[in-house]
Motif scaffolding. Structure first.
Motif, PDB file in Angstrom:
ATOM      1  N   ARG D  51       0.838  -1.212   0.000  1.00  0.00           N
ATOM      2  CA  ARG D  51       0.000   0.000   0.000  1.00  0.00           C
ATOM      3  C   ARG D  51       0.866   1.253   0.000  1.00  0.00           C
ATOM      4  NH1 ARG D  51      -4.728  -2.668   3.734  1.00  0.00           N
ATOM      5  NH2 ARG D  51      -5.703  -3.747   1.970  1.00  0.00           N
ATOM      6  N   ASP D  57      -5.708   2.214  -1.083  1.00  0.00           N
ATOM      7  CA  ASP D  57      -6.890   1.464  -1.517  1.00  0.00           C
ATOM      8  C   ASP D  57      -6.537   0.149  -2.216  1.00  0.00           C
ATOM      9  OD1 ASP D  57      -8.701   3.153  -0.502  1.00  0.00           O
ATOM     10  OD2 ASP D  57      -9.119   4.214  -2.369  1.00  0.00           O
ATOM     11  N   THR D  58      -5.271  -0.089  -2.341  1.00  0.00           N
ATOM     12  CA  THR D  58      -4.824  -1.281  -3.053  1.00  0.00           C
ATOM     13  C   THR D  58      -5.188  -2.549  -2.282  1.00  0.00           C
ATOM     14  OG1 THR D  58      -2.981   0.032  -3.855  1.00  0.00           O
ATOM     15  CG2 THR D  58      -2.787  -2.366  -4.048  1.00  0.00           C
ATOM     16  N   GLU D  59      -5.668  -3.542  -3.006  1.00  0.00           N
ATOM     17  CA  GLU D  59      -5.920  -4.845  -2.389  1.00  0.00           C
ATOM     18  C   GLU D  59      -4.879  -5.834  -2.904  1.00  0.00           C
ATOM     19  OE1 GLU D  59      -8.033  -5.723  -0.094  1.00  0.00           O
ATOM     20  OE2 GLU D  59      -9.292  -3.931   0.020  1.00  0.00           O
ATOM     21  N   ASP D 221      -8.551  -1.524  -8.053  1.00  0.00           N
ATOM     22  CA  ASP D 221      -9.967  -1.212  -7.895  1.00  0.00           C
ATOM     23  C   ASP D 221     -10.515  -2.240  -6.916  1.00  0.00           C
ATOM     24  OD1 ASP D 221     -12.724  -1.176  -8.066  1.00  0.00           O
ATOM     25  OD2 ASP D 221     -12.773  -0.982 -10.248  1.00  0.00           O
ATOM     26  N   LYS D 222     -10.949  -1.741  -5.766  1.00  0.00           N
ATOM     27  CA  LYS D 222     -11.395  -2.662  -4.714  1.00  0.00           C
ATOM     28  C   LYS D 222     -12.533  -3.552  -5.177  1.00  0.00           C
ATOM     29  CE  LYS D 222      -9.913  -0.656  -0.382  1.00  0.00           C
ATOM     30  NZ  LYS D 222      -9.954  -1.078   1.006  1.00  0.00           N
ATOM     31  N   ASN D 223     -13.363  -3.032  -6.057  1.00  0.00           N
ATOM     32  CA  ASN D 223     -14.513  -3.843  -6.492  1.00  0.00           C
ATOM     33  C   ASN D 223     -14.086  -5.118  -7.186  1.00  0.00           C
ATOM     34  OD1 ASN D 223     -16.402  -2.015  -5.501  1.00  0.00           O
ATOM     35  ND2 ASN D 223     -16.240  -0.762  -7.362  1.00  0.00           N
TER      36      ASN D 223
END
Lengths: 346, 346, 346, 346
Positions: D51, D57-59, D221-223
């Motif tokens: 991160r 916001d990185t997964e 993108d978290k989604n």
């Protein structure tokens, strides 16, 4: 005992032929060229018939057969790490050679049911692993209407399952290979036990109710249907000469032919039950609410009967057999069989 | 220019309807009950017809459609780490929405061909990785006969490919959606360009040659067919009312109806070619050896023609179009179209 | 009650670290370049160690992890229309997020077992559908040794299952994530409960017995292994720096380190059982034959204990918990926990 | 010519061992028990390091290996009827034994590239079938950074591809097995050529830059990451003793060790290029922008050199070979090889 082989058996409603009106419809649309793959006026009309039954937001896709309809509908609702909850006796669980697992990648979680009907009270333990990546994630409850055991879910029972599904982030799928028999049995509209009871995806059966081939995958939520045209094609179920499936469905859904056929089959099952009930050596084992009759017979008589009539032994251990009636079963078919049974037993 | 929409187009041979003899056969078998799923006398007779064509060791399985026939036949020949070699234009490569990859797990290795026909001389580079686990292992060469470009492999060409395949531990699969057109074009028996030319697995097309629905997966090596009944069922292509596919195939294979239909369609394509060749603004781009005609037209005329006749633009860049003829195309269909074309160009 | 969090828990044997000798081996092979993907001398030596244990015809393939080992081994033995018979509690059935179904396409047929051990007497009903294409075809029996319930199959029990499998055209697969614990428990050689007992495919566990990562798929029949190198690569389990798995296995199989580690873990489980058995509020629920202890505790104590020690509740309804010991569990770990338990209960 | 086999080759950066700091980190975390599967403090710290590089916001998900990282990342972005666009030379296309097709069900659409780099100008024809159910639907563009040809995409080039992808409803996937070499080559931050250039999913390589094993799937993108924990587990890539991958990544991302290693390897490639360029019989064929050098040598010398140094022939026809350097390549490795080459050629 000289006896001519009868022309109709009680093996399955798919041993029957095609309803004459359906056959006429096939001939009637056999004129000239139309665009293949469903972009033709006959298909538009058949889809319209479905929307009259189920509401104008309904999305309908025709496919060749019932296993295809089930598998592709389930694919539209799942990712491969999901699980599909069903009855142990469900067609998708025992009669599709693992097609649902192969095509969706999902695990089927089956529950034991005495009458083929799932109940929400059984499902708690299946939800223990929700959110834990080691376990498949339940995403769909799939029920058969009428069930493989000849029973029928009431609208309230369907509603209870759909509510449970939706409250738990799941969808309700219905294998309606015999949806017509169920609606006829309950004396309700098709939408009463499907869309209005919260069903999300329906396999609408044709072949078991007088069609030659063809089933429909019906989505009551347009979003679920968004990618289905690709799923159908990749799933090898996009018929080129679509008009010939469409014409059959249009016929079935016109003038309530679907209901007439189903009511007749159900009535024949009732007649069978009534006759069997009078024979002391026979025990009816399920409520014959649709067009299937389950009964235990003394084992020794079964092969004697099967010389004349084809039907399936459902349970070898208990010598339980299944008799299916269909749109073309006649009263004398039943009476002739009952006569033979009585003669055989005596 | 007032003009009635013609009842037949040149879009595809699957835009046609059903041959009258086939329709009659469907009605003829619609009597009484028979066992479902193929264990019926009509299916036995249809299989017998195939064995008359291809030899008595042939194993034949009927399925609903052509994509299913291809995909399931390929599944029978492969494991998921195998590769399937095909032409870039092959139906399995571009027109089946990835069904072969999805169902077999295999990679397709496609080769560029000017005329839709694979040649053994192209294949060397694809064999470099044989034995190395990092690379998919070529296992099947799949060819279309007739090809998607309207050309036809000679028996010698097929034999060359099958020999190459077998020498390299591979099998030869033939997508025979238009096998009848190929055999009619060459004036040979069906077996001359299939079994006798070393083909191992054949998708035998019905719908594009006058049937309503139904294709056959034909194995010339019984061993390959050993598990196919499970593959067909798991592949969602076991029709319940099988007799209605069987009756169609029996008809098609009786009195050489398959050849009559195909010869007629091929002849109509020849007529189209002859007429088009006289129009200076039109350039024929492929040898029309079967029932497809490929030609380049000035781009601006295409939409004008499409107002009256449905046909596909094959290549947007070169404004190449495809005209398909079918068993029911008439000479006046061609003449009317040519008239329109001439009027449009003038 | 002031208490320092202990450094070892009873959650699982994979919560442990790496055995010091294994760690040394990793450092020892970290010199210079060797060819990737297993064509290196360290891998040759490790394979040799396996052949010393299991016979020189054994084929061994290293993979990254246990789920991969199971899934890929099963893939080598099946086609997608097959079924895999296992216990309801099997890791492949409940703890692999449907990986077996996804990768093999097969259905898992699970059987209820009180102790995690399958018996041949349970299997009759699963064979009813053999030969019928509507049903998946049982092809593999998969057992876990030691089981997920901490029990161990005797050589005779394994033999009974393998004989049954082979007589019915099936194979016997063993999930040996804890094969070392089983062999140590029985005091037998590794081959006694695998090859010599008729096992066909073995997942040989490393990580739960002191390795950092790495499992082996072991084939006792060379034919089954024929295509496995492709299955492993396509299955994403071909490690590039293979030497580091090989070095670990070589160490584990040298000087019976595998047995020392497993015996120690088993002994600690015995100590736990002996101590627990003296506490009246605790009921041991399974024979602790390997390194897992199952016991029912009064529900209210569980969260109090879990503040200090991590372990899993196995069954919420019965408040049954699972304690796993590992190669590095010490006697004082057990005693400290038992002290806490006694204090908590009092 | 007596010569000792050198201890380092130019075969591949995965023929190297493990960086000493990484090895130390493995030993350092080998204390006591921690929860398995990633719920441990070492993993939390490693994720934090990611991160810091890529934004909070990185997964990030760790997996065992590079093929797994690619395949599972692509699975997260696709349904089976989608297509993945890539270079013909892409690792996913030629070096993963069809794993992407097997696990995602998707077709790969490969494009010919002289230098391994895709360009948006090539993609038009691939979009012709969008919206038509007969054709797979392009959903992901996958690029390798650095490429398999040793070249590097500039930030602008990546941005151009991501913009094209997003404008056409697609995602950009990056196979970053050598992302460190690319960033080092360009002298930019890791995020400059990934997140900031519009990449959606990144396979972040470890093993080719000094780690023992382990790769990361990084979602910007978290989604997209929502269901990935299940995909990883079902994809058999959830490591039990996760801390040992985490510790390696933490080390690599601390004090820019990743960059030091990569810069060194790149520098050694430059040295190799500079030396080779002076030899008239050798022709450099690609811009050596990362740690791979491609060159044509007279064919006859290749086996002589391979007696001493292992390296791969990339193209048999043109006798083009590939030399890879790694974090541990020394200047004298290069000089020794160049000496041998000169002696051999002379």
């Amino acid at each position: 005992m000289k006896q001519v082989k009868p022309s109709r058996s009680f093996a399955s409603d798919n041993n029957a032929g095609v309803h004459p009106q359906v056959m006429e419809a096939l001939a009637a649309v056999n004129r000239g060229h139309v665009i293949a793959y469903g972009d033709d006026p006959y298909t538009a009309r058949a889809v319209q018939k479905f929307r009259e039954q189920f509401g104008k937001d309904t999305e309908v896709f025709f496919v060749f057969g019932g296993t295809g309809a089930n598998v592709l509908g389930l694919k539209a609702a799942t990712q491969s790490h999901h699980a599909i909850i069903c009855a142990e006796t469900a067609h998708i669980n025992v009669d599709e050679c693992g097609a649902p697992e192969k095509f969706t990648g999902c695990k089927l979680l089956s529950l034991s049911t005495p009458d083929g009907k799932l109940k929400t009270s059984q499902m708690g333990p299946l939800l223990h692993g929700v959110g834990f990546e080691h376990h498949v994630q339940p995403k769909v409850i799939s029920i058969s209407q009428a069930t493989e055991m000849g029973t029928v879910y009431t609208p309230r029972e369907v509603k209870s399952l759909s509510s449970f599904a939706h409250e738990n982030g799941m969808l309700l799928h219905m294998d309606g290979a015999r949806i017509a028999n169920a609606a006829a049995s309950l004396g309700v509209k098709l939408r009463t036990i499907t869309k209005d009871a919260g069903v999300d995806i329906l396999s609408f059966g044709g072949a078991k109710n007088g069609m030659m081939y063809g089933e429909a995958v019906v989505f009551f939520d347009k979003n679920l249907a968004g990618e289905f045209k690709y799923i159908r094609k990749q799933g090898t179920h996009l018929p080129s000469k679509m008009r010939f499936i469409s014409a059959q469905f249009e016929t079935l859904l016109s003038n309530e032919l679907w209901r007439q056929n189903a009511e007749h089959a159900n009535r024949m099952a009732q007649l069978m039950v009534n006759e069997l009930a009078r024979i002391p050596q026979v025990r009816i084992t399920q409520n014959a609410e649709a067009n299937g009759v389950f009964a235990e017979l003394p084992k020794k008589y079964i092969p004697l009967l099967q010389k004349h009539y084809f039907f399936y032994v459902w349970n070898e251990e208990t010598s339980e057999v299944r008799f299916m009636t269909s749109f073309d079963t006649t009263e004398s078919d039943i009476q002739d069989f009952i006569s033979l049974l009585k003669k055989t037993i005596k």
